[in-house]
Design a protein around this motif. Structure first.
Motif, PDB file in Angstrom:
ATOM      1  N   PHE A 119       0.823  -1.206   0.000  1.00 55.42           N
ATOM      2  CA  PHE A 119       0.000   0.000   0.000  1.00 55.42           C
ATOM      3  C   PHE A 119       0.862   1.263   0.000  1.00 55.42           C
ATOM      4  O   PHE A 119       0.594   2.218  -0.749  1.00 55.42           O
ATOM      5  CB  PHE A 119      -0.922  -0.007   1.226  1.00 55.42           C
ATOM      6  N   LEU A 120       1.914   1.289   0.820  1.00 55.24           N
ATOM      7  CA  LEU A 120       2.733   2.485   0.933  1.00 55.24           C
ATOM      8  C   LEU A 120       3.555   2.759  -0.314  1.00 55.24           C
ATOM      9  O   LEU A 120       3.786   3.910  -0.669  1.00 55.24           O
ATOM     10  CB  LEU A 120       3.661   2.364   2.146  1.00 55.24           C
ATOM     11  N   ILE A 123       0.283   2.142  -3.894  1.00 55.49           N
ATOM     12  CA  ILE A 123      -1.102   2.595  -3.973  1.00 55.49           C
ATOM     13  C   ILE A 123      -1.325   3.915  -3.260  1.00 55.49           C
ATOM     14  O   ILE A 123      -2.004   4.813  -3.784  1.00 55.49           O
ATOM     15  CB  ILE A 123      -2.055   1.513  -3.402  1.00 55.49           C
ATOM     16  N   ALA A 124      -0.779   4.058  -2.067  1.00 54.37           N
ATOM     17  CA  ALA A 124      -1.086   5.221  -1.233  1.00 54.37           C
ATOM     18  C   ALA A 124      -0.634   6.512  -1.895  1.00 54.37           C
ATOM     19  O   ALA A 124       0.460   6.579  -2.470  1.00 54.37           O
ATOM     20  CB  ALA A 124      -0.411   5.082   0.134  1.00 54.37           C
ATOM     21  N   PRO A 125      -1.456   7.559  -1.850  1.00 54.11           N
ATOM     22  CA  PRO A 125      -1.005   8.862  -2.352  1.00 54.11           C
ATOM     23  C   PRO A 125       0.106   9.419  -1.467  1.00 54.11           C
ATOM     24  O   PRO A 125       0.275   9.013  -0.316  1.00 54.11           O
ATOM     25  CB  PRO A 125      -2.271   9.727  -2.279  1.00 54.11           C
ATOM     26  N   LEU A 128      -0.550  10.529   2.084  1.00 60.06           N
ATOM     27  CA  LEU A 128      -0.805   9.544   3.130  1.00 60.06           C
ATOM     28  C   LEU A 128       0.441   8.765   3.529  1.00 60.06           C
ATOM     29  O   LEU A 128       0.472   8.172   4.611  1.00 60.06           O
ATOM     30  CB  LEU A 128      -1.882   8.555   2.676  1.00 60.06           C
ATOM     31  N   ARG A 129       1.434   8.721   2.678  1.00 58.59           N
ATOM     32  CA  ARG A 129       2.590   7.889   2.961  1.00 58.59           C
ATOM     33  C   ARG A 129       3.342   8.349   4.201  1.00 58.59           C
ATOM     34  O   ARG A 129       3.749   7.530   5.032  1.00 58.59           O
ATOM     35  CB  ARG A 129       3.538   7.879   1.752  1.00 58.59           C
ATOM     36  N   ILE A 132       1.270   7.635   7.588  1.00 55.59           N
ATOM     37  CA  ILE A 132       1.243   6.205   7.903  1.00 55.59           C
ATOM     38  C   ILE A 132       2.627   5.716   8.286  1.00 55.59           C
ATOM     39  O   ILE A 132       2.790   4.909   9.216  1.00 55.59           O
ATOM     40  CB  ILE A 132       0.682   5.409   6.707  1.00 55.59           C
TER      41      ILE A 132
END
Length: 334
Positions: A119-120, A123-125, A128-129, A132
Motif C-alpha cells: 500500500f505504501l 497505492i497510497a497517495p 498519506l505515505r 502512515i
C-alpha cells in the motif's frame, strides 16, 4: 646569475625544511589539527567498548550457566522438566515456546507487513505515505510492557469471548486439526502471545519491506507497466522476486526481534511449564521464565545457574537468526 643561484638555494633549503617536517613559510596553522589522534583514539575506544560489553555478556552467561550444564549434561537442552523443588531443570519447554510463539508471530505479521508495504509503495497517495510511515515508527517505539498491558486488558478478553470458542467449535472435530484447537478458551496461551508479538514486529518488518521494494529499479517497473501489467502483477512478478533474498532476511530479522521479547509475552502466555501443540494452551518462553524466576533464584544456586544457561541459549539462538538475516539482507539488496 648569482641572484638566480641564491634564489634556487633558498627554495632548496625551504623544501628540505618542509621534508624534515618543519612548516613552510606560507603554511597556515589549522586549529585543532593536533586533536586528530585523540579523536581517532576516542573512536577506537567507543568501538572497543561495544566489543568488550558483548564479550562480557557472553562470558557471564557461559560461565554462569556452565555448572548447570555440567550437572545435567546435554539433556538439559531437551528435558521438559522444570521443578525448583527437586532442583531438576531442563530447557526443552522454554525453547519450544520461544520458537513456537516466534513462528506464530511471523505467520501473522508477514501478510500484514506485505500488505502495508504494498500500500505504501504502490497505492497510497503521497499525502498519506508520510503519516502512515510515522504511525508505524511510533508503533515501533511503544515499550513492550505497554503491549503486555494492552494484551491483558483488551486482547485476552476478546480472545476468550469471541475468537477461541468459535475456533474450537469449528475445528476441534476435524482429526487433523484437533490438537491445534483443543483446550479451554481462557484467552491466555500461545496464540495470544503470537498475536502480541506479531504487532510488535510488524513495524520492523514493514520498514525493511518498504526499503527493499523502493530499491527496485524504476526501469524494471516501467517496463512491466509498458507491457500491460497491473500494479499487483508488477509487485508480485517484479518487486518481490527482485528483493526476494532481502525480504527473507527482513523476515528473519523480525523473527529475531520476537525471540527476545519478555514482558509482553509474560503477561499473556500463561507461564505453564509444559509442551502442547494446541494454540490455546499455556506455555512459557526463555525470556518469560527468566523474568518470572530470576529474582527468586539465589545467587550461585542450581536454579540461578540454569536460568543463566537459558539466557546463553537465547543469546545463541538470537545471534544465529540475526546473523542469517543480516547476510540475506546484504546479499539481497542491490
Amino acid at each position: 646569475m648569482s641572484a638566480i643561484a641564491e634564489s634556487s638555494m633558498d627554495r632548496g633549503a625551504v623544501a628540505s625544511e618542509v621534508a624534515r617536517g618543519a612548516p613552510s613559510p606560507g603554511a597556515r596553522h589549522v586549529p585543532g589539527a593536533g586533536l586528530d589522534p585523540i579523536f581517532k583514539a576516542a573512536l577506537y575506544g567507543c568501538s572497543g567498548l561495544i566489543l568488550i560489553l558483548l564479550a562480557s555478556i557472553v562470558v557471564l552467561l557461559f560461565y554462569g550457566g556452565w555448572p548447570a550444564l555440567s550437572h545435567f549434561g546435554p539433556s538439559f537442552y531437551w528435558s521438559t522438566v522444570w521443578n525448583p523443588v527437586t532442583e531438576n531443570f531442563g530447557a526443552g519447554v522454554m525453547i519450544y515456546g520461544t520458537l513456537f510463539t516466534g513462528i506464530l508471530a511471523l505467520i501473522i505479521a508477514m501478510p500484514m507487513s506485505f500488505g502495508i508495504a504494498f500500500f505504501l509503495t504502490e497505492i497510497a497517495p503521497v499525502s498519506l505515505r508520510r503519516p502512515i510511515g510515522m504511525a508505524i515508527q511510533l508503533l515501533a517505539a511503544v515499550p513492550s510492557i505497554i503491549f503486555g498491558m494492552w494484551g491483558v486488558v483488551v486482547v485476552v478478553p476478546l480472545m476468550a469471548a469471541y475468537v477461541e470458542p468459535p475456533l474450537i467449535a469449528l475445528f476441534s472435530h476435524i482429526p487433523v486439526l484437533t490438537y491445534l484447537f483443543k483446550g479451554p478458551a481462557s484467552g491466555l496461551g500461545m496464540l495470544t502471545a503470537g498475536i502480541i508479538l506479531a504487532f510488535m514486529v510488524i513495524p520492523f518488518i514493514t520498514a525493511m519491506f518498504v526499503e527493499i521494494i523502493e530499491a527496485v529499479p524504476t526501469m524494471l517497473k516501467e517496463s512491466a507497466y509498458g507491457v500491460g501489467c497491473t500494479t499487483y502483477e508488477v509487485f508480485r512478478n517484479v518487486s518481490v522476486p527482485y528483493g526476494r533474498t532481502a525480504l527473507v532476511g527482513a523476515t528473519m530479522l523480525g523473527f529475531g526481534r520476537a525471540l527476545g521479547e519478555t514482558m509482553a509475552v509474560t503477561y499473556v502466555i500463561g507461564n505453564a511449564n509444559r509442551i502442547s501443540a494446541s494454540l490455546f494452551a499455556s506455555g512459557s518462553t526463555i525470556a518469560s521464565t527468566i523474568a518470572n524466576e530470576f529474582p527468586d533464584a539465589p545467587a550461585g544456586s542450581l536454579r540461578n545457574q540454569s536460568l543463566l544457561e537459558l539466557g546463553f541459549v537465547l543469546f545463541v539462538i538470537s545471534f544465529i537468526v540475526l546473523a542469517i538475516s543480516r547476510l540475506l539482507v546484504r546479499t539481497g539488496v542491490k
